[in-house]
Design a protein around this motif. Structure first.
Motif, mmCIF file in Angstrom:
data_model
loop_
_atom_site.group_PDB
_atom_site.id
_atom_site.type_symbol
_atom_site.label_atom_id
_atom_site.label_comp_id
_atom_site.label_asym_id
_atom_site.label_seq_id
_atom_site.Cartn_x
_atom_site.Cartn_y
_atom_site.Cartn_z
ATOM 1 N N CYS A 91 0.853 -1.173 0.000
ATOM 2 C CA CYS A 91 0.000 0.000 0.000
ATOM 3 C C CYS A 91 0.899 1.236 0.000
ATOM 4 C CB CYS A 91 -0.874 -0.017 1.242
ATOM 5 S SG CYS A 91 -1.901 1.451 1.464
ATOM 6 N N ALA A 92 0.472 2.288 -0.666
ATOM 7 C CA ALA A 92 1.232 3.529 -0.697
ATOM 8 C C ALA A 92 0.274 4.710 -0.635
ATOM 9 C CB ALA A 92 2.094 3.612 -1.958
ATOM 10 N N SER A 93 0.798 5.857 -0.232
ATOM 11 C CA SER A 93 -0.010 7.073 -0.236
ATOM 12 C C SER A 93 0.839 8.258 -0.661
ATOM 13 C CB SER A 93 -0.626 7.335 1.140
ATOM 14 O OG SER A 93 0.345 7.839 2.053
ATOM 15 N N ARG A 94 0.190 9.312 -1.108
ATOM 16 C CA ARG A 94 0.883 10.557 -1.410
ATOM 17 C C ARG A 94 -0.133 11.691 -1.353
ATOM 18 N NH1 ARG A 94 1.220 10.128 -7.842
ATOM 19 N NH2 ARG A 94 -0.805 11.081 -8.222
ATOM 20 N N ALA A 95 0.397 12.907 -1.213
ATOM 21 C CA ALA A 95 -0.464 14.085 -1.216
ATOM 22 C C ALA A 95 -0.959 14.364 -2.639
ATOM 23 C CB ALA A 95 0.299 15.288 -0.677
ATOM 24 N N GLN A 96 -2.079 15.030 -2.742
ATOM 25 C CA GLN A 96 -2.655 15.351 -4.045
ATOM 26 C C GLN A 96 -1.689 16.182 -4.878
ATOM 27 O OE1 GLN A 96 -5.159 14.073 -5.322
ATOM 28 N NE2 GLN A 96 -6.449 15.449 -6.468
ATOM 29 N N GLY A 97 -1.529 15.819 -6.155
ATOM 30 C CA GLY A 97 -0.711 16.603 -7.070
ATOM 31 C C GLY A 97 0.746 16.684 -6.660
ATOM 32 N N SER A 98 1.231 15.654 -6.000
ATOM 33 C CA SER A 98 2.580 15.711 -5.451
ATOM 34 C C SER A 98 3.237 14.349 -5.553
ATOM 35 C CB SER A 98 2.508 16.165 -3.995
ATOM 36 O OG SER A 98 3.772 16.117 -3.373
ATOM 37 N N GLN A 99 4.514 14.318 -5.571
ATOM 38 C CA GLN A 99 5.306 13.097 -5.417
ATOM 39 C C GLN A 99 6.124 13.280 -4.152
ATOM 40 O OE1 GLN A 99 4.755 10.561 -7.138
ATOM 41 N NE2 GLN A 99 4.228 11.138 -9.234
#
Lengths: 112, 111
Positions: A91-99
């Protein structure tokens, strides 16, 4: 630091069972992802979600579904587990419009 | 041909060596580049994150991007046995895009 927590490190299930893999992130990230990782095949995207109750198919969605009822939690569901779904699930996550994406420690799932 | 190519290794080096890990890619639109380290039976851990061309240094690690050659590198100085892991490169064209991963290079640093 971003923390992505997968509920199980190791899981053994039987063919035909319905399997739930859970993932929680603590950084209020909008985007969450489910991958599977297999030797020689690398990481393959199963599903991703860009907001609560929103989901998009990745490269290999067949046999899987997902649920995102709360922003911090993203669940992967194997509707009827089969032996070819034995794999490492990430599973992974990131902020919107961001790497970049931040990963959990993975769930090693065995289907017998 | 894969969009991102990475030699699977294994790459075996003695402790203290300088290690060079590389990825080549075909999509000239890529401009966000990441290196992840993955220990056995663990998830990928972000090591380096760079945007566009140039170098970025963090301790013993240096990430280098050459967009004209479509080639990125990760250098590890004074390598340690604890650096033994699989190193994955990943890249995307835009900040909000999906990542495209290399297959990973397995590194072994021998004491």
């Amino acid at each position: 630091d971003v923390k992505v927590t997968q509920s199980s490190r190791y899981l053994v299930k039987r063919t035909g069972e319905k399997v739930f893999l859970e993932c929680v992130q603590d950084m209020d990230h909008e985007n969450m992802f489910w991958y599977r990782q297999d030797p020689g095949l690398g990481l393959r995207l199963i599903y991703f979600s860009y907001d609560v109750k929103m989901k998009e198919k990745g490269d290999i969605p067949e046999g899987y579904s997902v649920s995102r009822e709360k922003k911090e939690r993203f669940s992967l569901i194997l509707e009827s587990a089969s032996t070819n779904q034995t794999s490492m699930y990430l599973c992974a996550s990131r902020a919107q419009g961001s790497q970049p994406q931040h990963f959990g420690d993975g769930t090693r799932l065995s289907i017998l | 041909q894969k969009e991102v190519e990475q030699d699977p290794g294994p790459l075996s080096v003695p402790e203290g060596a300088i290690v060079s890990l590389n990825c080549t890619y075909s999509n000239s639109a890529f401009q966000y580049f990441m290196w992840y380290r993955q220990y056995s039976r663990k998830g990928p851990e972000l090591l380096m994150y760079t945007y566009s061309s140039g170098n970025k240094e963090d301790g013993r690690f240096t990430a280098q991007v050459d967009k004209s050659s479509k080639y990125i590198s990760l250098f590890i100085r004074d390598s340690q046995p604890s650096d033994s892991a699989t190193y994955l490169c990943a890249m995307s064209a835009y900040a909000g895009n999906m990542l495209t991963f290399g297959g990973g290079t397995r590194l072994m640093v021998k004491p």
